[in-house]
Design an enzyme around this catalytic site. Structure first.
Site, short mmCIF file in Angstrom:
data_model
loop_
_atom_site.label_atom_id
_atom_site.label_comp_id
_atom_site.label_asym_id
_atom_site.label_seq_id
_atom_site.Cartn_x
_atom_site.Cartn_y
_atom_site.Cartn_z
N TYR A 64 -11.97 -2.99 -3.94
CA TYR A 64 -12.55 -3.05 -2.59
C TYR A 64 -14.08 -3.11 -2.63
CZ TYR A 64 -8.10 -2.32 -0.12
OH TYR A 64 -6.83 -2.46 0.43
N GLU A 86 -9.01 -10.45 -8.23
CA GLU A 86 -8.08 -9.34 -7.98
C GLU A 86 -6.89 -9.39 -8.93
OE1 GLU A 86 -9.24 -9.15 -3.21
OE2 GLU A 86 -7.17 -9.59 -3.80
N LYS A 141 0.83 -1.21 0.00
CA LYS A 141 0.00 0.00 0.00
C LYS A 141 0.87 1.26 0.00
CE LYS A 141 -3.88 -2.22 2.47
NZ LYS A 141 -4.85 -2.02 3.58
N HIS A 147 -1.94 -5.46 1.30
CA HIS A 147 -3.18 -6.17 1.00
C HIS A 147 -2.82 -7.57 0.53
CE1 HIS A 147 -7.03 -7.28 -0.81
NE2 HIS A 147 -6.32 -7.77 -1.79
N ASN A 149 -1.66 -0.18 7.28
CA ASN A 149 -1.25 -1.55 7.63
C ASN A 149 -0.45 -2.21 6.51
OD1 ASN A 149 -3.30 -2.08 5.86
ND2 ASN A 149 -4.54 -3.29 7.27
P1 IDP Z 1 -7.58 -7.21 5.25
O1 IDP Z 1 -6.77 -6.17 4.52
O2 IDP Z 1 -6.86 -7.73 6.45
O3 IDP Z 1 -8.10 -8.30 4.35
P2 IDP Z 1 -10.31 -6.17 5.20
O4 IDP Z 1 -11.34 -6.47 6.23
O5 IDP Z 1 -10.46 -6.82 3.86
O6 IDP Z 1 -8.86 -6.46 5.84
O7 IDP Z 1 -10.30 -4.58 5.01
C1 IDP Z 1 -9.61 -3.99 3.93
C2 IDP Z 1 -8.79 -2.84 4.47
O8 IDP Z 1 -9.68 -1.84 4.96
C3 IDP Z 1 -7.89 -3.18 5.64
O9 IDP Z 1 -6.63 -3.67 5.25
C4 IDP Z 1 -7.79 -1.88 6.40
O10 IDP Z 1 -6.76 -1.05 5.86
C5 IDP Z 1 -9.14 -1.22 6.12
N1 IDP Z 1 -10.06 -1.43 7.24
C6 IDP Z 1 -10.67 -2.58 7.59
N2 IDP Z 1 -11.46 -2.41 8.66
C7 IDP Z 1 -11.33 -1.09 9.01
C8 IDP Z 1 -11.90 -0.30 10.06
O11 IDP Z 1 -12.69 -0.75 10.90
N3 IDP Z 1 -11.52 1.03 10.08
C9 IDP Z 1 -10.65 1.56 9.17
N4 IDP Z 1 -10.11 0.83 8.18
C10 IDP Z 1 -10.44 -0.47 8.10
MG MG Z 2 -9.43 -8.19 2.71
#
Ligand code: IDP
Ligand code: MG
Length: 150
Positions: free
Chosen positions: A49, A126, A9, A115, A112
């Site tokens: 997304y 994807e 990212k 992805h 974080n």
């Molecule tokens: P993942 O990346 O671990 O698969 P997902 O649930 O698919 O997590 O969510 C996609 C991205 O959205 C996450 O990597 C994170 O950056 C963001 N995200 C997920 N949940 C939250 C939240 O509750 N608040 C803010 N950002 C979130």
């Molecule tokens: Mg995800």
């Protein structure tokens, strides 16, 4: 062999951690079969997304992922999806297990770093958003030969 899509990212690129992140995945034996740098536009981010369209964080997520260059790669290996997700760690770096990319290097839920696809169906979808079929290279590494003795 399973394939998965990863994205380093914008925070990973901005913090000069792209090499380190990809290296951790390579060290687990995952094989890079496609790689490119790009800046996602809103349309691509919304498709990538799409499952999160109704989430309260969707707009911020799209804004962040389109905010700067990212690195997209396709990794191949046995259980590539699970193995990549394990190496990444939980979504929230504060809850991720020590030793994972997100725990060791991530800042918060938004920042974080990486992805990774979460299922074979999503991986296929994807990968096709970022790469043409001919951009996935089929080759054998020296280490594959050593492992199989061929
Ligand atoms: P993942 O990346 O671990 O698969 P997902 O649930 O698919 O997590 O969510 C996609 C991205 O959205 C996450 O990597 C994170 O950056 C963001 N995200 C997920 N949940 C939250 C939240 O509750 N608040 C803010 N950002 C979130
Ligand atoms: Mg995800």
């Amino acid at each position: 062999m399973e394939k998965t899509l990863i994205l380093v990212k914008p925070d990973g690129v901005q913090r000069c951690l792209a090499g380190k992140i990809i290296s951790r995945l390579e060290r687990r034996g995952l094989k890079i079969i496609a790689l490119k740098m790009l800046q996602m536009d809103r349309a691509l981010a919304e498709r990538h997304y799409a499952v999160h369209t109704d989430k309260p964080f969707f707009n911020d997520l799209v804004k962040f992922i389109t905010s700067g260059p990212i690195i997209a790669a396709v990794l191949e290996g046995e259980k590539a999806i699970e193995s990549t997700r394990q190496t990444m760690g939980a979504t929230d770096p504060k809850k991720a297990a020590p030793g994972t990319i997100r725990a060791d290097l991530g800042i918060d839920m938004e920042h974080n770093l990486i992805h990774g696809s979460d299922s074979p169906e999503n991986a296929q979808k994807e990968i096709s958003l970022f790469f043409k079929p001919e951009e996935l290279l089929n080759y054998t590494r020296d280490i594959d030969r050593w492992l199989t003795g061929s």
